[in-house]
Design an enzyme around this catalytic site. Structure first.
Site, PDB file in Angstrom:
ATOM      1  N   TRP A 160       0.816  -1.214   0.000  1.00 22.75           N
ATOM      2  CA  TRP A 160       0.000   0.000   0.000  1.00 22.75           C
ATOM      3  C   TRP A 160       0.847   1.260   0.000  1.00 22.75           C
ATOM      4  O   TRP A 160       0.351   2.344  -0.176  1.00 22.75           O
ATOM      5  CB  TRP A 160      -0.951  -0.002   1.203  1.00 22.75           C
ATOM      6  CG  TRP A 160      -1.722  -1.278   1.242  1.00 22.75           C
ATOM      7  CD1 TRP A 160      -1.625  -2.271   2.168  1.00 22.75           C
ATOM      8  CD2 TRP A 160      -2.672  -1.725   0.261  1.00 22.75           C
ATOM      9  NE1 TRP A 160      -2.460  -3.307   1.828  1.00 22.75           N
ATOM     10  CE2 TRP A 160      -3.111  -2.996   0.675  1.00 22.75           C
ATOM     11  CE3 TRP A 160      -3.183  -1.181  -0.914  1.00 22.75           C
ATOM     12  CZ2 TRP A 160      -4.048  -3.723  -0.057  1.00 22.75           C
ATOM     13  CZ3 TRP A 160      -4.111  -1.900  -1.634  1.00 22.75           C
ATOM     14  CH2 TRP A 160      -4.536  -3.159  -1.210  1.00 22.75           C
ATOM     15  N   HIS A 180      11.952   6.979  -2.777  1.00 22.16           N
ATOM     16  CA  HIS A 180      12.771   8.135  -2.392  1.00 22.16           C
ATOM     17  C   HIS A 180      14.062   8.130  -3.208  1.00 22.16           C
ATOM     18  O   HIS A 180      14.320   7.166  -3.945  1.00 22.16           O
ATOM     19  CB  HIS A 180      13.058   8.152  -0.879  1.00 22.16           C
ATOM     20  CG  HIS A 180      13.662   6.869  -0.347  1.00 22.16           C
ATOM     21  ND1 HIS A 180      14.006   6.700   0.967  1.00 22.16           N
ATOM     22  CD2 HIS A 180      13.997   5.684  -0.956  1.00 22.16           C
ATOM     23  CE1 HIS A 180      14.511   5.487   1.157  1.00 22.16           C
ATOM     24  NE2 HIS A 180      14.509   4.864   0.009  1.00 22.16           N
ATOM     25  N   ARG A 207       4.855   7.078  -4.645  1.00 21.96           N
ATOM     26  CA  ARG A 207       4.327   6.362  -3.494  1.00 21.96           C
ATOM     27  C   ARG A 207       2.855   6.101  -3.692  1.00 21.96           C
ATOM     28  O   ARG A 207       2.144   6.927  -4.279  1.00 21.96           O
ATOM     29  CB  ARG A 207       4.514   7.187  -2.213  1.00 21.96           C
ATOM     30  CG  ARG A 207       5.967   7.295  -1.839  1.00 21.96           C
ATOM     31  CD  ARG A 207       6.197   8.232  -0.694  1.00 21.96           C
ATOM     32  NE  ARG A 207       7.632   8.475  -0.554  1.00 21.96           N
ATOM     33  CZ  ARG A 207       8.179   9.250   0.363  1.00 21.96           C
ATOM     34  NH1 ARG A 207       7.403   9.865   1.244  1.00 21.96           N
ATOM     35  NH2 ARG A 207       9.473   9.422   0.407  1.00 21.96           N
ATOM     36  N   VAL A 264      20.439   6.784   8.619  1.00 16.01           N
ATOM     37  CA  VAL A 264      21.325   7.775   9.256  1.00 16.01           C
ATOM     38  C   VAL A 264      21.345   7.573  10.769  1.00 16.01           C
ATOM     39  O   VAL A 264      20.403   7.044  11.357  1.00 16.01           O
ATOM     40  CB  VAL A 264      20.874   9.229   8.935  1.00 16.01           C
ATOM     41  CG1 VAL A 264      21.285   9.626   7.532  1.00 16.01           C
ATOM     42  CG2 VAL A 264      19.383   9.405   9.139  1.00 16.01           C
ATOM     43  N   ALA A 320      23.939  13.147   5.094  1.00 14.82           N
ATOM     44  CA  ALA A 320      22.986  12.984   3.991  1.00 14.82           C
ATOM     45  C   ALA A 320      21.745  13.787   4.319  1.00 14.82           C
ATOM     46  O   ALA A 320      21.462  14.077   5.480  1.00 14.82           O
ATOM     47  CB  ALA A 320      22.627  11.520   3.801  1.00 14.82           C
TER      48      ALA A 320
HETATM   49  N1  DAH Z   1      14.431   9.313   2.205  1.00 13.58           N
HETATM   50  C1  DAH Z   1      13.672  10.068   3.167  1.00 13.58           C
HETATM   51  C2  DAH Z   1      12.212  10.139   2.757  1.00 13.58           C
HETATM   52  O1  DAH Z   1      11.930   9.945   1.613  1.00 13.58           O
HETATM   53  C3  DAH Z   1      14.227  11.460   3.310  1.00 13.58           C
HETATM   54  C4  DAH Z   1      15.561  11.485   3.942  1.00 13.58           C
HETATM   55  C5  DAH Z   1      15.685  11.582   5.317  1.00 13.58           C
HETATM   56  C6  DAH Z   1      16.719  11.422   3.185  1.00 13.58           C
HETATM   57  C7  DAH Z   1      16.896  11.629   5.936  1.00 13.58           C
HETATM   58  C8  DAH Z   1      17.964  11.446   3.785  1.00 13.58           C
HETATM   59  C9  DAH Z   1      18.037  11.560   5.189  1.00 13.58           C
HETATM   60  O2  DAH Z   1      19.095  11.374   3.123  1.00 13.58           O
HETATM   61  O3  DAH Z   1      19.284  11.589   5.799  1.00 13.58           O
HETATM   62  O4  DAH Z   1      11.387  10.405   3.581  1.00 13.58           O
END
Ligand code: DAH
Length: 352
Positions: A160, A180, A207, A264, A320
């Site tokens: 979902w 993402h 999504r 992270v 990141a």
């Molecule tokens: N990938 C996460 C999202 O789509 C966003 C994200 C959060 C990216 C923290 C990062 C990070 O690089 O360090 O919600």
């Protein structure tokens, strides 16, 4: 003979009046058939009637009717030419270019507000030494989830939440529309044998989402990654602070809250001070009266990911971040509903 000539003159007057009234080729042809037609044109009939004329009057009669016939033929030709001239003049008049008319404005295309915001963000990061890279929108689950430490039983993997490609590999779905841009952290490190890495990766993500004012099933993200010896949290803060100033104004303040993302450690969410109400409005729809607007997720790259990339995790660290570009654009222009961006309504798009 007098009567004949007199009646011929009357006839000629009638024919010429009818000729004047004929206004196009079709009317001229009809007129010709009526007066000069080979079979029963009125003048032809007169010529044929010569047999009934008294012999001593025939010569004069014949000459008069022939003269009438020639006169009518000449007038017909003249009328034809006149009509043709008038038509040409009309065409020239109507087709003429009026050089005194104002020019017609050419509608100019322009960039979509998301493209503009994306480019402005990338410019800000490029100015700080980041390179721009790209990755695939159709991604392996290995990159989208496993390598980002999102385990098999994590809700993000749910049918979902994720749009899976309907192809089974070893009995399982393995491909998806990336949820993402984070898999590009791994992809970039994989093709960079040794640090430093300093990269931003923009792109569309997908999504399975019930859409509302702040959720779309397609969104644009920018992934940021900096990996090197001695990279610290303060570097992350400095970079994001500079970016926030470039996007939202030089007097911005930022704050970090602890948050959790599997890839992270520690993970944070960054907020900027509300530039709509400046922190004093209890009614503010943007910050909900808190004075702070959450704008992105970030953190220090998990040592396991550094290690998996083949880097020496005892010396190499990294930060990141992931930025939602639609959210930035909404804040930038005070747009209240994310769905405006992709509804193709020119009344909306024309404002940018
Ligand atoms: N990938 C996460 C999202 O789509 C966003 C994200 C959060 C990216 C923290 C990062 C990070 O690089 O360090 O919600």
């Amino acid at each position: 003979m007098t009567t004949e000539t007199g009646s011929l003159a009357g006839l000629e007057a009638e024919a010429l009046a009818a000729l004047e009234a004929a206004a196009d080729d079709a009317a001229l042809d009809r007129w010709r058939a009526e007066w000069l037609g080979r079979q029963d044109g009125r003048v032809t009939v007169l010529l044929r009637g010569i047999r009934e004329v008294a012999p001593d009057e025939r010569a004069a009669y014949g000459a008069a009717v022939n003269a009438l016939k020639q006169a009518l033929e000449a007038r017909l030709e003249a009328r034809r030419q006149a009509l043709k001239r008038a038509e040409l003049e009309r065409l020239a008049r109507e087709g003429a270019i009026d050089v005194t008319l104002p020019g017609r404005p050419q509608p100019l295309g322009r960039l979509h507000p998301i493209t503009r915001t994306l480019r402005d963000c990338l410019d800000a990061f490029r100015a700080m030494g980041f390179r721009v890279a790209e990755g695939p929108e159709v991604e392996w689950d290995r990159y989208n989830f496993d390598a980002a430490r999102i385990p098999e039983d994590h809700p993000a993997r749910d049918m979902w939440d994720t749009i899976w490609v309907n192809t089974l590999i070893d009995g399982k779905r393995r491909m998806l529309l990336r949820t993402h841009t984070t898999p590009n952290q791994i992809r970039v490190m994989e093709r960079t044998p040794q640090p430093p890495v300093r990269v931003v990766v923009p792109g569309k993500c997908y999504r399975q989402e019930a859409t509302d004012a702040t959720h779309e099933w397609m969104l644009t993200q920018i992934e940021g990654l900096a990996v090197d010896e001695g990279v610290r949290m303060s570097d992350l803060k400095g970079v994001l602070y500079e970016w926030a100033r470039a996007m939202f104004g030089t007097d911005r303040r930022i704050i970090f809250h602890h948050s959790y993302f599997p890839f992270v450690e520690p993970g944070v969410e960054m907020a900027i001070d509300c530039f709509i109400c400046r922190g004093d409005g209890r009614q503010c729809h943007t910050c909900h009266g808190t004075g702070w607007i959450e704008i992105l997720g970030a953190g220090m790259v998990h040592p396991e990911i550094i290690d998996n990339a083949g880097y020496d995790a005892s010396r190499v660290t990294g930060f990141a971040f992931g930025i939602g570009v639609e959210r930035v654009a909404m804040l930038r222009w005070g747009i209240e509903d994310i769905r405006h961006f992709y509804s193709n309504d020119l009344r909306f798009l024309g404002q940018f």
